[in-house]
Design a protein around this motif. Structure first.
Motif, PDB file in Angstrom:
ATOM      1  N   UNK A 298       7.189 -13.716  -8.320  1.00  0.00           N
ATOM      2  CA  UNK A 298       6.834 -14.387  -7.315  1.00  0.00           C
ATOM      3  C   UNK A 298       6.969 -13.587  -5.829  1.00  0.00           C
ATOM      4  N   UNK A 299       7.913 -12.623  -6.088  1.00  0.00           N
ATOM      5  CA  UNK A 299       8.259 -11.871  -4.918  1.00  0.00           C
ATOM      6  C   UNK A 299       7.148 -10.367  -4.933  1.00  0.00           C
ATOM      7  N   UNK A 300       7.215  -9.767  -3.603  1.00  0.00           N
ATOM      8  CA  UNK A 300       6.611  -8.510  -3.606  1.00  0.00           C
ATOM      9  C   UNK A 300       6.890  -7.407  -4.612  1.00  0.00           C
ATOM     10  N   UNK A 301       5.979  -6.832  -5.257  1.00  0.00           N
ATOM     11  CA  UNK A 301       6.144  -5.808  -6.278  1.00  0.00           C
ATOM     12  C   UNK A 301       7.009  -4.386  -5.879  1.00  0.00           C
ATOM     13  N   UNK A 302       7.723  -4.072  -6.501  1.00  0.00           N
ATOM     14  CA  UNK A 302       8.436  -2.761  -6.277  1.00  0.00           C
ATOM     15  C   UNK A 302       8.302  -1.840  -7.737  1.00  0.00           C
ATOM     16  N   UNK A 303       7.370  -1.245  -7.878  1.00  0.00           N
ATOM     17  CA  UNK A 303       7.254  -0.639  -8.954  1.00  0.00           C
ATOM     18  C   UNK A 303       7.316   0.828  -8.873  1.00  0.00           C
ATOM     19  N   UNK A 304       7.710   1.426  -9.818  1.00  0.00           N
ATOM     20  CA  UNK A 304       8.003   2.910  -9.595  1.00  0.00           C
ATOM     21  C   UNK A 304       7.286   3.531 -10.861  1.00  0.00           C
ATOM     22  N   UNK A 305       6.725   5.023 -10.698  1.00  0.00           N
ATOM     23  CA  UNK A 305       6.396   5.620 -11.532  1.00  0.00           C
ATOM     24  C   UNK A 305       7.139   6.945 -12.282  1.00  0.00           C
ATOM     25  N   UNK A 306       8.230   6.939 -11.701  1.00  0.00           N
ATOM     26  CA  UNK A 306       9.135   8.080 -11.944  1.00  0.00           C
ATOM     27  C   UNK A 306      10.501   7.966 -11.464  1.00  0.00           C
ATOM     28  N   UNK A 307      11.485   8.538 -12.006  1.00  0.00           N
ATOM     29  CA  UNK A 307      13.123   8.512 -11.570  1.00  0.00           C
ATOM     30  C   UNK A 307      13.658   9.589 -12.073  1.00  0.00           C
ATOM     31  N   UNK A 320       6.471   2.645  -5.095  1.00  0.00           N
ATOM     32  CA  UNK A 320       4.971   2.850  -4.577  1.00  0.00           C
ATOM     33  C   UNK A 320       4.599   2.143  -3.559  1.00  0.00           C
ATOM     34  N   UNK A 321       5.114   0.790  -3.548  1.00  0.00           N
ATOM     35  CA  UNK A 321       4.481  -0.329  -2.682  1.00  0.00           C
ATOM     36  C   UNK A 321       4.971   0.008  -1.258  1.00  0.00           C
ATOM     37  N   UNK A 322       6.161   0.250  -1.064  1.00  0.00           N
ATOM     38  CA  UNK A 322       6.739   0.218   0.021  1.00  0.00           C
ATOM     39  C   UNK A 322       7.621   1.644   0.593  1.00  0.00           C
ATOM     40  N   UNK A 323       7.637   2.531  -0.250  1.00  0.00           N
ATOM     41  CA  UNK A 323       8.326   3.856   0.015  1.00  0.00           C
ATOM     42  C   UNK A 323       9.681   3.868   0.067  1.00  0.00           C
ATOM     43  N   UNK A 336      22.119   0.754  -3.945  1.00  0.00           N
ATOM     44  CA  UNK A 336      22.023   0.980  -2.819  1.00  0.00           C
ATOM     45  C   UNK A 336      20.769   1.391  -2.219  1.00  0.00           C
ATOM     46  N   UNK A 337      20.232   1.006  -1.395  1.00  0.00           N
ATOM     47  CA  UNK A 337      19.097   1.534  -0.455  1.00  0.00           C
ATOM     48  C   UNK A 337      19.110   3.115   0.023  1.00  0.00           C
ATOM     49  N   UNK A 338      18.522   4.062  -0.058  1.00  0.00           N
ATOM     50  CA  UNK A 338      18.883   5.426   0.340  1.00  0.00           C
ATOM     51  C   UNK A 338      18.055   5.525   1.664  1.00  0.00           C
ATOM     52  N   UNK A 339      16.531   5.463   1.076  1.00  0.00           N
ATOM     53  CA  UNK A 339      15.534   5.517   2.036  1.00  0.00           C
ATOM     54  C   UNK A 339      15.023   4.196   2.381  1.00  0.00           C
ATOM     55  N   UNK A 340      15.027   3.459   3.445  1.00  0.00           N
ATOM     56  CA  UNK A 340      14.596   2.190   3.806  1.00  0.00           C
ATOM     57  C   UNK A 340      12.954   1.889   3.534  1.00  0.00           C
ATOM     58  N   UNK A 341      12.701   0.614   3.085  1.00  0.00           N
ATOM     59  CA  UNK A 341      11.178   0.408   3.085  1.00  0.00           C
ATOM     60  C   UNK A 341      10.522   0.787   4.278  1.00  0.00           C
ATOM     61  N   UNK A 342       9.279   1.035   4.225  1.00  0.00           N
ATOM     62  CA  UNK A 342       8.416   1.217   5.364  1.00  0.00           C
ATOM     63  C   UNK A 342       9.024   2.176   6.568  1.00  0.00           C
ATOM     64  N   UNK A 343       9.634   3.251   5.840  1.00  0.00           N
ATOM     65  CA  UNK A 343      10.160   4.132   6.726  1.00  0.00           C
ATOM     66  C   UNK A 343       9.608   5.379   6.766  1.00  0.00           C
ATOM     67  N   UNK A 344      10.208   6.351   5.996  1.00  0.00           N
ATOM     68  CA  UNK A 344       9.661   7.811   6.031  1.00  0.00           C
ATOM     69  C   UNK A 344       8.988   8.065   4.929  1.00  0.00           C
ATOM     70  N   UNK A 346       5.247   7.081   2.437  1.00  0.00           N
ATOM     71  CA  UNK A 346       4.127   6.208   2.285  1.00  0.00           C
ATOM     72  C   UNK A 346       3.978   5.745   0.930  1.00  0.00           C
ATOM     73  N   UNK A 347       3.686   6.710  -0.078  1.00  0.00           N
ATOM     74  CA  UNK A 347       3.623   6.502  -1.504  1.00  0.00           C
ATOM     75  C   UNK A 347       4.172   7.344  -2.357  1.00  0.00           C
ATOM     76  N   UNK A 348       5.577   7.066  -2.580  1.00  0.00           N
ATOM     77  CA  UNK A 348       6.252   8.117  -3.125  1.00  0.00           C
ATOM     78  C   UNK A 348       6.069   8.197  -4.865  1.00  0.00           C
ATOM     79  N   UNK A 349       6.097   9.475  -5.331  1.00  0.00           N
ATOM     80  CA  UNK A 349       5.920   9.537  -6.723  1.00  0.00           C
ATOM     81  C   UNK A 349       6.965  10.261  -7.268  1.00  0.00           C
ATOM     82  N   UNK A 350       6.906  11.479  -8.025  1.00  0.00           N
ATOM     83  CA  UNK A 350       7.923  12.189  -8.653  1.00  0.00           C
ATOM     84  C   UNK A 350       9.011  12.793  -7.723  1.00  0.00           C
ATOM     85  N   UNK A 351      10.171  12.805  -8.352  1.00  0.00           N
ATOM     86  CA  UNK A 351      11.261  13.233  -7.353  1.00  0.00           C
ATOM     87  C   UNK A 351      12.133  14.208  -8.420  1.00  0.00           C
TER      88      UNK A 351
END
Length: 370
Positions: A298-307, A320-323, A336-344, A346-351
């Motif tokens: 019921x909350x906004x999704x926070x899905x990821x493709x890579x780790x 993907x949804x909020x960066x 811990x949040x390293x890079x905050x949502x809706x910040x630097x 847009x749609x991060x992928x691999x790292x």
């Protein structure tokens, strides 16, 4: 990106401060950088993505240190990233462009975007995703997960290239075409495991459910076996392995795999599945998969493709949804949040970190796996 910029990013990271008081071995991150591919939507569906870059963050503070200019060296949809011998190697999908994907190089001694595997190569991947670079004799072998085109029923490939002196030579398409894997073959992520085998995620697409984790022998290039599987029938979801992509081994040997929510269940969540080392080593027929929840029903999704694992055994995940980029303690499952949502982003992928091993994806200095 060039060597001077890499050095500047590392120096900036070394001088950065962090408010993370609890990070064990945090000093190891003080001179490292986290690279993340970032791709934003295009206004024109026939144009390349509006934002297509790789951004470099301080590993402790999350400060943005540098980013490639948009479309640098022809970048249009970056996916897999590895670092080797002073160069960054990036899988490039060439999204919305009328030619195949490719693998590009940035850094020491090359012009930005110099092809390692050119889009003009007759064996160029159509839609490259994960990549790894494995030492082999006096050279190296590049493995590319090519997802193909699910919307047009073009099957994927698992490609092997030998790399010497900055040039890649095609070796094989490892698609085994066996009944064990079925007719649909869509590799997405891959990693060289602690057992010496190549571990690969397969997805059922364009459907919303199911997937597999399989192993290949990187020496013989042969399919070995299937470790985990889940039916493409959403009503028969037995272990939540849905559209897997990124996978990485923790320092203790546990396997972490990204998984999307069951597309037919509103109450389902996105998660990271955990195959414990004991189940993996002893090949138990019905492993008890653990997981890290990434969002809530019921909350906004926070899905990821890579780790990827980083300093101190922490797991770094980009959403993907909020960066947002989070650093997870895989024991407590807190983050811990390293890079905050809706910040630097847009749609991060691999790292990848500069110190991430290009084959095992283990973090240099933290590899205590068994």
């Amino acid at each position: 990106m060039n060597v001077a910029l890499c050095a500047a990013a590392l120096l900036s990271a070394a001088n950065a401060r962090s408010d993370d008081k609890n990070a064990q071995y945090a000093h190891r991150a003080a001179n490292d950088v986290l690279a993340i591919g970032d791709t934003g939507p295009a206004d024109d569906p026939n144009a390349p993505p509006q934002h297509s870059t790789v951004k470099f963050f301080d590993a402790r503070s999350g400060e943005l240190l540098y980013q490639l200019p948009d479309a640098s060296g022809g970048l249009a949809g970056p996916t897999g990233i590895v670092f080797d011998d002073g160069r960054m190697i990036v899988a490039n999908q060439n999204v919305n462009l009328p030619f195949n994907g490719e693998v590009l190089q940035y850094g020491r001694g090359v012009e930005p975007g110099t092809p390692l595997v050119s889009r003009d190569d007759p064996h160029a991947p159509l839609a490259p995703r994960g990549i790894v670079l494995v030492q082999r004799g006096n050279g190296k072998r590049l493995f590319i997960a090519d997802m193909g085109d699910p919307n047009n029923n073009v099957n994927g490939k698992l490609l092997a290239f030998d790399v010497r002196h900055g040039k890649a030579t095609f070796v094989a398409d490892m698609n085994p075409k066996t009944d064990a894997l079925g007719t649909e073959f869509r590799p997405r992520g891959l990693v060289l495991g602690p057992d010496g085998y190549l571990w690969v995620t397969l997805a059922y697409l364009p459907g919303g459910c199911g997937g597999k984790v399989v192993r290949f022998d990187p020496a013989t290039l042969a399919y070995k076996d299937t470790v985990l599987s889940n039916s493409p029938d959403c009503a028969n979801d037995v272990n939540h392995l849905n559209r897997p992509e990124g996978l990485a081994f923790a320092p203790n040997g546990d396997l972490f795999v990204t998984s999307f929510k069951n597309s037919t269940l509103d109450a389902d969540i996105d998660r990271i599945l955990i195959l414990r080392a004991e189940d993996r080593i002893y090949r138990r027929s019905a492993p008890q998969l653990d997981f890290i929840p990434l969002d809530a029903p019921g909350q906004p999704r926070t899905s990821t493709q890579a780790l990827v694992f980083g300093p101190g055994g922490y797991l770094y995940v980009a959403f993907l949804q909020n960066g947002e980029v989070r650093k997870y303690d895989v024991v407590t499952k807190g983050y811990w949040t390293i890079v905050p949502p809706s910040g630097k982003l847009t749609a991060p992928f691999y790292l990848s970190f500069f110190r991430t091993d290009p084959a095992t994806l283990a973090y240099e200095g933290d590899d205590g796996r068994r």
